[in-house]
Design a protein around this motif. Structure first.
Motif, PDB file in Angstrom:
ATOM      1  N   GLN A 196       1.155  -1.036  -0.629  1.00  0.00           N
ATOM      2  CA  GLN A 196      -0.246   0.361  -0.413  1.00  0.00           C
ATOM      3  C   GLN A 196       0.682   1.305  -0.179  1.00  0.00           C
ATOM      4  O   GLN A 196       1.855   0.810   0.420  1.00  0.00           O
ATOM      5  N   TYR A 197       0.286   2.366   0.235  1.00  0.00           N
ATOM      6  CA  TYR A 197       0.150   3.731   0.284  1.00  0.00           C
ATOM      7  C   TYR A 197       0.248   4.264   0.703  1.00  0.00           C
ATOM      8  O   TYR A 197      -1.127   5.357   0.235  1.00  0.00           O
ATOM      9  N   LYS A 198       0.676   4.508   1.983  1.00  0.00           N
ATOM     10  CA  LYS A 198      -0.131   5.140   3.591  1.00  0.00           C
ATOM     11  C   LYS A 198      -0.739   6.745   1.919  1.00  0.00           C
ATOM     12  O   LYS A 198      -0.070   7.183   2.199  1.00  0.00           O
ATOM     13  N   PRO A 199      -1.802   7.197   3.129  1.00  0.00           N
ATOM     14  CA  PRO A 199      -1.903   8.921   2.667  1.00  0.00           C
ATOM     15  C   PRO A 199      -1.059  10.109   2.686  1.00  0.00           C
ATOM     16  O   PRO A 199       0.001   9.698   3.917  1.00  0.00           O
ATOM     17  N   HIS A 200      -1.184  10.133   2.188  1.00  0.00           N
ATOM     18  CA  HIS A 200       0.054  11.748   1.989  1.00  0.00           C
ATOM     19  C   HIS A 200       0.106  12.867   0.421  1.00  0.00           C
ATOM     20  O   HIS A 200      -1.231  12.961   0.411  1.00  0.00           O
ATOM     21  N   TYR A 201       0.416  14.064   0.555  1.00  0.00           N
ATOM     22  CA  TYR A 201       0.541  15.219  -0.359  1.00  0.00           C
ATOM     23  C   TYR A 201       1.326  14.490  -0.791  1.00  0.00           C
ATOM     24  O   TYR A 201       2.695  14.249  -1.097  1.00  0.00           O
ATOM     25  N   ASP A 202       1.533  14.969  -2.201  1.00  0.00           N
ATOM     26  CA  ASP A 202       2.460  14.890  -3.627  1.00  0.00           C
ATOM     27  C   ASP A 202       3.260  15.718  -3.519  1.00  0.00           C
ATOM     28  O   ASP A 202       4.641  15.739  -4.199  1.00  0.00           O
ATOM     29  N   TYR A 203       2.430  17.390  -2.997  1.00  0.00           N
ATOM     30  CA  TYR A 203       3.618  18.179  -2.941  1.00  0.00           C
ATOM     31  C   TYR A 203       5.409  18.495  -2.038  1.00  0.00           C
ATOM     32  O   TYR A 203       4.822  17.573  -1.400  1.00  0.00           O
ATOM     33  N   LEU A 243      -4.743  15.201  -0.111  1.00  0.00           N
ATOM     34  CA  LEU A 243      -4.762  13.633   0.512  1.00  0.00           C
ATOM     35  C   LEU A 243      -5.024  13.138  -0.012  1.00  0.00           C
ATOM     36  O   LEU A 243      -6.894  13.045  -0.473  1.00  0.00           O
ATOM     37  N   HIS A 244      -4.222  12.277  -0.103  1.00  0.00           N
ATOM     38  CA  HIS A 244      -4.428  10.714  -1.231  1.00  0.00           C
ATOM     39  C   HIS A 244      -3.058   9.406  -1.015  1.00  0.00           C
ATOM     40  O   HIS A 244      -2.684   9.431  -0.485  1.00  0.00           O
ATOM     41  N   GLY A 245      -4.391   8.465  -1.105  1.00  0.00           N
ATOM     42  CA  GLY A 245      -3.351   7.521  -0.779  1.00  0.00           C
ATOM     43  C   GLY A 245      -3.635   5.767  -1.650  1.00  0.00           C
ATOM     44  O   GLY A 245      -4.739   5.788  -2.225  1.00  0.00           O
TER      45      GLY A 245
HETATM   46 ZN    ZN Z   1       1.207  10.486  -4.173  1.00  0.00          ZN
END
Ligand code: ZN
Ligand code: PD2
Length: 288
Positions: free
Chosen positions: A191-198, A264-266
């Motif tokens: 998985q890729y836990k929620p984060h911001y890409d900026y 915010l996305h994951g």
């Molecule tokens: Zn991302």
């Protein structure tokens, strides 16, 4: 009228709605009519329409000196008129349009053959995914991101160049502002836990990262296959989950490197099968 000195009955929620209508590109007459139908006096409706298209929740942050000014972000220029949009060598259909965060679910950005070819070209070069080390600006392994990945150079092959040109055309954003395409493979449980890409302006490593093209302002996540279960891309602040479908993509932008972007996305854990994606991050300026 200042949005802080509200007229009686004008709530912050109404101003939030108003800002979203203006940003979505609705014409003044349409918003005016909606306000009148909701029972607002003509003079109040006109005063409301004169306000800047700014969400009062953002104004709170801005007043507190927390919010940087918004950056220009990519968006398909023809979307307001046509749901099927020109993208250079292909047409792409919008299935979902969202504002705050500004987000599109896109149908048919890639062909089946392109998805298969990307997976085959990436396979031998996959390694445990790294993330940007915010303290130093370097890269590090991260327990929140348990996928395998690799990067193609921009324009590395004819296939990569074709896809990059398509995204640039669709979003009206220069090819040169794109980072190299990243391929990720998630095994079951990954998985890729929620984060911001900026890049967080408060982190010490950010200044050095920004020298290569400024902030990230948008992300395109392209689905290269379909896991049997799990693996959706989630946006927890707006309770949205995009489910992987080969060739489809989710595009979202963030004009400010701040949580008010609601970007915010994951990547949810893959429950069965594998999930493969290609990610394109778009910068403010040329990414060298
Ligand atoms: Zn991302
Ligand atoms: O795999 C995903 O759905 C996902 C989720 C969050 C990808 C990314 N972020 C990314 O590549 O930034």
């Amino acid at each position: 009228m200042d949005s802080k000195n509200l007229l009686p009955g004008v709530t912050p929620e109404l101003l939030t709605w108003l800002a979203s209508q203006k940003r979505a590109g609705f014409e003044t007459v349409v918003i005016h009519q909606a306000l009148r139908e909701a029972g607002w006096d003509d003079a109040v409706a006109r005063a409301l329409l004169d306000l800047p298209a700014q969400d009062p929740r953002e104004l709170e942050h801005q007043d507190a000196g927390e919010l940087p000014p918004p950056l220009p972000v990519p968006w398909p220029p023809t979307l307001a008129q046509h749901l099927v949009m020109p993208a250079g060598d292909r047409s792409v259909r919008a299935l979902v349009v969202m504002r705050e965060p500004d987000l599109l679910v896109l149908d048919g950005l890639l062909s089946d053959e392109e998805c298969q070819a990307l997976m085959a070209a990436a396979q031998p070069r996959l390694a445990r995914s790294l993330t940007v080390a915010v303290k130093t600006g370097g890269e590090e392994e991260n327990a929140d991101r348990t996928s395998q990945g690799m990067f193609f150079e921009r324009g590395e092959t004819e296939l990569i160049a074709r896809i990059e040109a398509r995204i640039a055309s669709l979003l009206n954003w220069p090819v040169e502002n794109g980072e190299g395409l990243q391929i990720l493979r998630y095994a079951p449980g990954a998985q890729y836990k929620p984060h911001y890409d900026y890049f967080d302006p408060a982190e010490p490593g950010t200044a050095s990262i920004l020298t290569r093209g400024g902030q990230r302002v948008a992300t395109v996540v392209m689905y290269l296959n379909e896991p049997e279960a799990g693996g959706g891309t989630v946006f927890p602040e707006v309770q949205l989950e995009c489910l992987p479908k080969r060739g489809n993509a989710v595009f979202f932008s963030y004009s400010r490197p701040h949580p008010s972007s609601r970007s915010l996305h994951g990547g949810s854990p893959v429950l069965a099968g594998e999930k493969w994606i290609a990610t394109k991050w778009l910068r403010e300026r040329e990414f060298i």
